[in-house]
Design a protein around this motif. Structure first.
Motif, PDB file in Angstrom:
ATOM      1  N   GLU A 238      -7.849  38.233  15.970  1.00  0.00           N
ATOM      2  CA  GLU A 238      -7.476  38.716  14.636  1.00  0.00           C
ATOM      3  C   GLU A 238      -6.067  38.235  14.282  1.00  0.00           C
ATOM      4  OE1 GLU A 238     -10.265  42.731  14.431  1.00  0.00           O
ATOM      5  OE2 GLU A 238      -8.130  42.988  14.807  1.00  0.00           O
TER       6      GLU A 238
ATOM      7  N   LEU B 217      -5.642  34.551  12.987  1.00  0.00           N
ATOM      8  CA  LEU B 217      -6.020  34.396  11.581  1.00  0.00           C
ATOM      9  C   LEU B 217      -4.884  34.912  10.700  1.00  0.00           C
ATOM     10  CD1 LEU B 217      -8.835  33.739  12.677  1.00  0.00           C
ATOM     11  CD2 LEU B 217      -9.817  35.213  10.934  1.00  0.00           C
ATOM     12  N   ALA B 218      -4.407  36.110  11.032  1.00  0.00           N
ATOM     13  CA  ALA B 218      -3.359  36.733  10.213  1.00  0.00           C
ATOM     14  C   ALA B 218      -2.090  35.876  10.192  1.00  0.00           C
ATOM     15  CB  ALA B 218      -3.055  38.128  10.752  1.00  0.00           C
TER      16      ALA B 218
ATOM     17  N   GLN C  47      -8.559  33.513   6.395  1.00  0.00           N
ATOM     18  CA  GLN C  47      -9.590  34.557   6.309  1.00  0.00           C
ATOM     19  C   GLN C  47     -10.826  34.121   7.108  1.00  0.00           C
ATOM     20  OE1 GLN C  47      -8.756  37.200   4.338  1.00  0.00           O
ATOM     21  NE2 GLN C  47      -6.861  36.080   3.877  1.00  0.00           N
TER      22      GLN C  47
ATOM     23  N   ASP D  62     -12.781  31.242   5.871  1.00  0.00           N
ATOM     24  CA  ASP D  62     -12.233  29.876   5.998  1.00  0.00           C
ATOM     25  C   ASP D  62     -12.664  29.194   7.294  1.00  0.00           C
ATOM     26  OD1 ASP D  62     -10.777  30.457   3.700  1.00  0.00           O
ATOM     27  OD2 ASP D  62      -9.093  31.262   4.865  1.00  0.00           O
TER      28      ASP D  62
ATOM     29  N   LYS E 110     -12.125  42.012  10.171  1.00  0.00           N
ATOM     30  CA  LYS E 110     -11.321  40.806   9.915  1.00  0.00           C
ATOM     31  C   LYS E 110     -12.055  39.522  10.308  1.00  0.00           C
ATOM     32  CE  LYS E 110      -6.999  43.202  10.269  1.00  0.00           C
ATOM     33  NZ  LYS E 110      -6.399  44.034  11.293  1.00  0.00           N
TER      34      LYS E 110
END
Ligand SMILES: Nc1ncnc2c1ncn2[C@@H]1O[C@H](COP(=O)(O)OP(=O)(O)O)[C@@H](O)[C@H]1O
Ligand SMILES: O=P(O)(O)OC[C@H](O)CO
Length: 495
Positions: free
Chosen positions: A59, A62-63, A68, A71, A230
């Motif tokens: 997670e 990505l953040a 997202q 993507d 997420k």
């Protein structure tokens, strides 16, 4: 530009790496987790901690890159192999800590199976040897020790799997109980020639079939993530054991091509194509991967303690504060001062297969310093790898031209130079040394249509540094014969 995500669940840390479709790293997140040593020779992990750390870094990557789930073209999973988890199908809770590949607790069971004459059957069907390294005897140990587990397993109430299966179960909220052929080939339960669980092996290792995941190819869209908001909807497109994945990431697609990964352990694999070459020199025959219908194979030399000897200098001896300090300390003396460290902390793997070997340091004098020990420890990694090459050349009939390398300890230039010196061939480090994760990304991206074929992928592989031998063949063989004497002293120590 397509993005592909790799989940690399290693022995000491969980990593998530985001790759672009040109095979470059876009972002990395990593978290170490706890190693448990409940008794000498035993190694356990907490499966919940593995899952939590893997989810957290996935997670986070990505953040931290502003990406997202939508993507991501696909994600691939690669993992420490052989380590086994048994869990309750209803609650998803593990019934015992994961027993790690390094764990030696089933050495006696392996000896009993040898005494009962099962070695030939095991070698013929699995390409492996009877050593506690592999999953089969670890599964039986859990079933025998946890009250009621064997009956519950037979009734189908429990599930088991290597770490890939455990992660996929959790990523899909228990919808998928699958593994891939490369991971399954390390359990002692799959016939590597058919790619299926084998009744005779299940009986030999006393493992009920109701426990086992479905075996799938290494590259296909298996399903999608459902358990994390997420990550929801990301396609799961690739699975491979970390060493096979590194072979894929190093673009070793042609039979005869070889890589060595310097992680916790060291693992040298040679692609042998569709032919499962039987080793006459104590190497393993293993499934490399299945992309499409074709099973492809590799010869493998497994060294149990590689980079971990450097972690031991840090955590056990306290002579360095971080692994990266080892190179400067080792280089502060002109040679090893006659000191040899044999890091048989978890017994010795290929080519010795001695679960009763233990670590030893020889050649100490009053002049020996911490720097000599550090140098000898780093050199021990290269000596162990060098011991695999002759066996691999004899088994395959291929003369090694160069060795592609990767893994956490491959940042150490002193180690790679010494490796080239010992082997008397070029040691080549690519630009992207996260080959394990890259391989999983490639497998997933092939399934999702990001890359057309392996040839396209092979064109992305690029050299960073080439280490050439700087000592003579005579000097190399003198060092290696001294090393051999040290190894002899570490063998058959524990009973
Ligand atoms: N500069 C270095 N020299 C030698 N070994 C190193 C160095 N940096 C890290 N390592 C070793 O590399 C290993 C970590 O490599 P990694 O590929 O992340 O392992 P794994 O996938 O097995 O968890 C550790 O054992 C660590 O001690
Ligand atoms: O986690 P690594 O990189 O040390 O790899 C472990 C191997 O898969 C054990 O067979």
């Amino acid at each position: 530009m397509a993005l592909i995500l790799a989940l690399d669940q290693g022995t000491t840390s969980s990593r998530a790496i985001l790759f672009s479709d040109d095979g470059k790293i876009v972002g990395v997140e990593q978290k170490e987790f706890k190693q448990h040593y409940p008794q000498p020779g035993w190694v356990e992990h907490d499966p919940e901690e593995i899952w939590a750390s893997q989810l957290e870094v996935t997670e986070a990557v990505l953040a931290s890159n502003g990406v997202q789930a939508a993507d991501i073209a696909a994600l691939g999973i690669t993992n420490q192999r052989e380590t086994i988890v048994v869990w309750d199908r209803k609650t998803g809770a593990p019934i015992h800590p994961a027993i790690v590949w390094q764990d030696r607790r089933t050495a006696k069971v392996c000896q009993e199976l040898k005494d009962a004459g099962r070695e030939a059957l095991v070698k013929k069907k699995t390409g492996l040897v009877l050593d506690p390294y592999f999953s089969g005897t670890k599964i039986a140990w859990i079933l025998d020790k946890v009250p009621g587990a064997r009956e519950r397993a037979v009734q189908g109430e429990l599930a088991c799997g290597t770490i890939d299966a455990w992660l996929i179960w959790n990523l899909t909220g228990g919808k998928l109980h699958i593994t891939d052929v490369s991971n399954a080939s390390r359990t002692l339960l799959m016939n590597i020639h058919t790619g299926k669980w084998d009744d005779e092996l299940l009986e030999c290792f006393r493992v009920p079939s109701a426990l086992l995941p479905e075996i799938r190819p290494s590259s296909e869209v298996y399903g999608e993530v459902s358990s994390s908001d997420k990550l929801k909807g990301i396609k799961i497109g690739g699975i491979a054991g970390d060493q096979q994945s590194a072979l894929f990431g190093q673009a070793c697609y042609v039979p005869g091509s070889v890589k060595n990964t310097y992680g916790t352990g060291c693992f040298m694999l040679m692609n042998t194509g569709p032919e499962a070459v039987t080793s006459e020199h104590n190497l393993l025959t293993t499934v490399a991967w299945q992309v499409g219908d074709q099973l492809e194979y590799a010869l493998e030399g497994s060294v149990f303690t590689g980079g971990a000897v450097v972690s031991w200098l840090r955590d056990g001896l306290g002579i360095i504060k971080s692994s990266s300090e080892v190179e400067a300390l080792a280089n502060s003396v002109k040679d090893n001062g006659g000191v040899f460290v044999v890091p048989a902390f978890a017994g010795l793997g290929a080519p010795h297969w001695d679960p009763y070997a233990r670590g030893t340091i020889v050649g100490i004098t009053g002049g020996t310093t911490a720097a000599h020990i550090a140098r000898a420890a780093v050199e021990s990694i290269a000596f162990q790898v060098a011991d695999l090459v002759g066996a691999m050349q004899s088994d395959s009939g291929v003369e090694l031209g160069e060795l592609r390398v990767d893994g956490g300890a491959s940042v150490n230039a002193h180690l790679l130079q010494f490796q080239a010196d010992l082997l008397q061939i070029s040691v080549v480090r690519p630009v992207v040394t996260e080959s394990t994760a890259l391989g999983a990304a490639y497998l997933a991206g092939l399934a999702a249509g990001v890359w057309k074929d392996c040839e396209t992928i092979a064109n992305q592989w690029a050299v960073d540094v080439r280490f050439e031998p700087q000592i003579s063949a005579e000097q190399s063989s003198a060092l290696r014969s001294r090393w051999k004497q040290a190894v002899d002293r570490s063998m058959n120590w524990e009973s």
